[in-house]
Design a protein around this motif. Structure first.
Motif, PDB file in Angstrom:
ATOM      1  N   TRP A 194     -12.148 -34.590 -50.888  1.00 47.38           N
ATOM      2  CA  TRP A 194     -11.113 -35.002 -49.931  1.00 47.38           C
ATOM      3  C   TRP A 194     -11.531 -36.269 -49.176  1.00 47.38           C
ATOM      4  O   TRP A 194     -10.695 -36.959 -48.609  1.00 47.38           O
ATOM      5  N   THR A 227     -13.831 -19.732 -43.179  1.00 45.23           N
ATOM      6  CA  THR A 227     -12.813 -20.782 -43.211  1.00 45.23           C
ATOM      7  C   THR A 227     -11.445 -20.138 -43.012  1.00 45.23           C
ATOM      8  O   THR A 227     -11.279 -18.924 -43.242  1.00 45.23           O
ATOM      9  N   ALA A 228     -10.484 -20.957 -42.658  1.00 45.31           N
ATOM     10  CA  ALA A 228      -9.117 -20.440 -42.525  1.00 45.31           C
ATOM     11  C   ALA A 228      -8.605 -19.960 -43.878  1.00 45.31           C
ATOM     12  O   ALA A 228      -7.852 -18.986 -43.967  1.00 45.31           O
ATOM     13  N   THR A 229      -9.030 -20.642 -44.925  1.00 47.08           N
ATOM     14  CA  THR A 229      -8.666 -20.195 -46.273  1.00 47.08           C
ATOM     15  C   THR A 229      -9.102 -18.754 -46.484  1.00 47.08           C
ATOM     16  O   THR A 229      -8.310 -17.902 -46.911  1.00 47.08           O
ATOM     17  N   ASN A 257      -7.108 -16.244 -44.375  1.00 44.79           N
ATOM     18  CA  ASN A 257      -5.780 -15.981 -44.953  1.00 44.79           C
ATOM     19  C   ASN A 257      -5.890 -15.080 -46.179  1.00 44.79           C
ATOM     20  O   ASN A 257      -5.096 -14.158 -46.368  1.00 44.79           O
ATOM     21  N   TYR A 300       1.099 -25.045 -46.355  1.00 38.99           N
ATOM     22  CA  TYR A 300      -0.295 -25.099 -46.800  1.00 38.99           C
ATOM     23  C   TYR A 300      -1.083 -24.117 -45.953  1.00 38.99           C
ATOM     24  O   TYR A 300      -0.990 -24.142 -44.719  1.00 38.99           O
ATOM     25  N   HIS A 301      -1.818 -23.248 -46.620  1.00 38.99           N
ATOM     26  CA  HIS A 301      -2.636 -22.271 -45.894  1.00 38.99           C
ATOM     27  C   HIS A 301      -4.064 -22.270 -46.411  1.00 38.99           C
ATOM     28  O   HIS A 301      -4.742 -21.252 -46.374  1.00 38.99           O
ATOM     29  N   GLY A 302      -4.527 -23.431 -46.888  1.00 35.59           N
ATOM     30  CA  GLY A 302      -5.842 -23.502 -47.489  1.00 35.59           C
ATOM     31  C   GLY A 302      -5.738 -23.260 -48.981  1.00 35.59           C
ATOM     32  O   GLY A 302      -4.631 -23.185 -49.552  1.00 35.59           O
ATOM     33  N   GLU A 328       3.126 -20.851 -40.955  1.00 35.34           N
ATOM     34  CA  GLU A 328       2.831 -21.496 -39.681  1.00 35.34           C
ATOM     35  C   GLU A 328       4.118 -21.413 -38.864  1.00 35.34           C
ATOM     36  O   GLU A 328       5.215 -21.474 -39.440  1.00 35.34           O
ATOM     37  N   ASN A 356       1.883 -29.070 -42.392  1.00 39.27           N
ATOM     38  CA  ASN A 356       1.140 -29.616 -43.528  1.00 39.27           C
ATOM     39  C   ASN A 356       2.024 -30.393 -44.486  1.00 39.27           C
ATOM     40  O   ASN A 356       1.589 -30.817 -45.550  1.00 39.27           O
ATOM     41  N   ASP A 366      -0.112 -18.064 -39.209  1.00 41.14           N
ATOM     42  CA  ASP A 366      -1.312 -18.889 -39.387  1.00 41.14           C
ATOM     43  C   ASP A 366      -1.292 -19.981 -38.312  1.00 41.14           C
ATOM     44  O   ASP A 366      -0.506 -20.921 -38.387  1.00 41.14           O
ATOM     45  N   THR A 384      -3.752 -22.018 -37.478  1.00 42.39           N
ATOM     46  CA  THR A 384      -4.865 -22.952 -37.641  1.00 42.39           C
ATOM     47  C   THR A 384      -4.543 -24.355 -37.108  1.00 42.39           C
ATOM     48  O   THR A 384      -5.418 -25.024 -36.556  1.00 42.39           O
ATOM     49  N   HIS A 385      -3.322 -24.804 -37.265  1.00 39.76           N
ATOM     50  CA  HIS A 385      -2.927 -26.114 -36.719  1.00 39.76           C
ATOM     51  C   HIS A 385      -2.149 -25.983 -35.411  1.00 39.76           C
ATOM     52  O   HIS A 385      -2.292 -26.807 -34.511  1.00 39.76           O
ATOM     53  N   LYS A 418     -10.565 -23.505 -38.491  1.00 36.36           N
ATOM     54  CA  LYS A 418     -10.907 -24.864 -38.046  1.00 36.36           C
ATOM     55  C   LYS A 418     -11.584 -24.956 -36.676  1.00 36.36           C
ATOM     56  O   LYS A 418     -12.797 -24.848 -36.608  1.00 36.36           O
TER      57      LYS A 418
HETATM   58  C1  LIG Z   1      -2.259 -23.926 -41.474  1.00 38.15           C
HETATM   59  C2  LIG Z   1      -3.528 -23.982 -42.244  1.00 38.15           C
HETATM   60  N1  LIG Z   1      -4.105 -22.851 -42.649  1.00 38.15           N
HETATM   61  C3  LIG Z   1      -5.255 -22.851 -43.345  1.00 38.15           C
HETATM   62  C4  LIG Z   1      -5.886 -24.037 -43.652  1.00 38.15           C
HETATM   63  C5  LIG Z   1      -7.175 -24.004 -44.419  1.00 38.15           C
HETATM   64  O1  LIG Z   1      -8.244 -24.400 -43.650  1.00 38.15           O
HETATM   65  P1  LIG Z   1      -9.674 -24.551 -44.338  1.00 38.15           P
HETATM   66  O2  LIG Z   1      -9.564 -25.730 -45.260  1.00 38.15           O
HETATM   67  O3  LIG Z   1     -10.590 -24.816 -43.193  1.00 38.15           O
HETATM   68  O4  LIG Z   1      -9.966 -23.304 -45.050  1.00 38.15           O
HETATM   69  C6  LIG Z   1      -5.321 -25.236 -43.268  1.00 38.15           C
HETATM   70  C7  LIG Z   1      -5.961 -26.519 -43.612  1.00 38.15           C
HETATM   71  O5  LIG Z   1      -5.443 -27.586 -43.412  1.00 38.15           O
HETATM   72  C8  LIG Z   1      -4.119 -25.212 -42.539  1.00 38.15           C
HETATM   73  O6  LIG Z   1      -3.528 -26.334 -42.133  1.00 38.15           O
END
Ligand SMILES: Cc1ncc(COP(=O)(O)O)c(C=O)c1O
Length: 456
Positions: free
Chosen positions: A52, A141-143, A146, A169-171, A228, A233, A261, A263-264, A288
């Motif tokens: 990336w 990680t958020a991935t 999830n 996008y959720h990872g 989200e 994303n 989610d 994360t953002h 994150k």
């Molecule tokens: C809403 C959301 N969830 C999960 C993720 C995944 O995060 P990570 O790459 O830290 O696992 C992201 C990454 O951009 C995200 O935007």
């Protein structure tokens, strides 16, 4: 690239001219980075430690020398007001003092032992108090968070599918890599080594499409809707009034769980969009920035989900659950998370972020309006975005169409050369608790100068 026609209301020839000029300027300002990285950093596939890092607009990535608060410096001595903030990983500023101190403290006491520390005792309570859900787990990680939460959703409902909104996008969670094409769910193009047909695992509907959601849930096979609260994303899409309430009502009626989610959207407030807007998720994910930049994430569940999970586990032989990773919830992550929750993600920090992000979005919109560009600016709390298409956007399909990669990369590079770093993937800017008014002004002025160049 063709240089005829226009993109986002700007002549292609003008975009190309700006991009070429900015590339020359960038190269001239980064001789040390260029000399040290050459055509890529030796030893790394594709010349970077994580691919990336190639996704930026610059001809080659600069090497970071240091980052503190809202400011980042490269090895060439250039200084940037950082509005990317590690694409949210450093959303509360680089190395906040309480987090740095906690890391230093923990560093001499062991980093990972697969056993809890006193910090875990505190963090468990803080998560419950802050986010309202009673049962939590820590992942890396958020991935991962999830992935584990979706596994729980499938386990407790006994249903195979999940439902995502187009443009999400959720990872790197396999089954979320689906989108709508001409109204049908298809796999995202570009997935490497994909061997299962992901459309067998997921349903997709457009964000803000209540009727579509109701129709897809009626199949009775959806374990969980994962979303989200704001699509961040793609180009940013805000929920229409009543949409998230409808999602909750329809998921409950269908016996489907709801995973929010954050994360953002944790940019919205100390308890995320969920607390500010009174959402009632069954499952909640935050990754994150939760440990100030140390890899960590959390996922939480309601009492009801936890009880159902207990029952499922009791009915199964013990063994691998398919959840967890060795370094998850390590002592370092918990120390950093505690410091972040206790001292960094404060009401006062959010008040500053909210105020300055409001100033930023107003300034960007004023420039767009002054130049009569067919663009708009939008924000969710401390997360601001300019979009090179008219708005507001209603769904992921519109958001995809609004994306203007060649125009955006020219703008990104031009902002970078003017000392402002924004996120590479779309036009996202984050305001952190120590972002200064001067940095906001600098970004507004840089944006105005670039816009003026584009329309001149
Ligand atoms: C809403 C959301 N969830 C999960 C993720 C995944 O995060 P990570 O790459 O830290 O696992 C992201 C990454 O951009 C995200 O935007």
């Amino acid at each position: 690239m063709t240089t005829t026609g226009s993109v986002g209301g700007v002549a292609r020839a003008r975009i190309e001219a700006l991009f070429e000029a900015e590339q020359r300027r960038y190269v001239a300002a980064h001789p040390v980075s260029q000399q040290r990285t050459g055509h890529g950093i030796a030893g790394f596939y594709d010349g970077v430690p994580m691919h990336w890092m190639r996704d930026w607009s610059m001809p080659f990535p600069f090497l970071v020398a240091s980052a503190q608060g809202s400011t980042l410096r490269d090895v060439d001595g250039n200084e940037y007001a950082d509005f990317c903030l590690g694409d949210t990983g450093s959303m509360f500023g680089h190395s906040p003092a309480p987090v740095a101190a906690a890391i230093a403290r923990q560093a001499s006491q062991g980093l990972t032992y697969m056993l809890p520390t006193d910090d875990a005792v505190v963090v468990g309570q803080l998560l419950v108090e802050r986010f309202g859900l009673p049962h939590w787990q820590v992942a890396t990680t958020a991935t991962d968070a999830n992935r584990f939460a979706l596994r729980v959703a499938r386990a407790v409902t006994g249903r195979p599918k999940i439902l995502v909104f187009n443009g999400c996008y959720h990872g790197t969670v396999d089954e979320t890599f689906v989108r709508l094409a001409a109204g049908r769910a298809v796999q995202r193009p570009g997935l490497l080594g994909q061997v299962t047909d992901l459309t067998q695992l997921a349903r997709v509907v457009e964000f803000n499409d209540v009727a579509g959601l109701e129709r897809e849930l009626a199949h009775g096979d959806v374990a969980c809707v994962i979303t989200e609260p704001v699509l961040t994303n793609s180009c940013m899409v805000l929920p229409a009034p009543g949409f998230l309430a409808a999602v909750r009502r329809l998921t409950r009626a269908a016996g489907t769980l709801l995973l929010i989610d954050e994360t953002h959207t944790i940019s919205t407030g100390p308890g995320g969009y969920t607390r500010v807007h009174g959402l009632e998720p069954d499952l909640f994910v935050l990754g994150k920035p939760i440990a100030g930049g140390v890899p960590a994430s959390v996922w939480g569940m309601t009492d009801d989900v936890a009880r159902r999970l207990d029952a499922v586990r009791a009915s199964m032989p013990s063994g691998h659950s398919g959840m967890g990773t060795t370094l998850s919830a390590n002592a370092l992550a918990l120390a950093a998370m505690r410091a972040t929750l206790e001292h960094v993600m404060t009401d006062a920090a959010y008040a500053t972020m909210e105020r300055l992000a409001g100033v930023l979005v107003t300034g960007l919109q004023a420039t767009i309006t002054a130049h009569r560009l067919p663009w708009h600016a939008v924000r969710v709390g401390a997360r601001v975005e300019f979009i090179c298409a008219p708005g507001p956007l209603l769904d992921g399909g519109q958001a995809e169409a609004a994306h203007a990669p060649e125009l955006e990369r020219a703008i990104h590079l031009a902002l970078l050369n003017r000392g402002c770093l924004i996120a590479p993937f779309h036009n996202m800017m984050l305001v952190c608790p120590v972002t200064t008014e001067r940095q906001i002004t600098r970004l507004q002025e840089a944006f105005a100068e670039v816009a003026a160049t584009l329309v001149a």
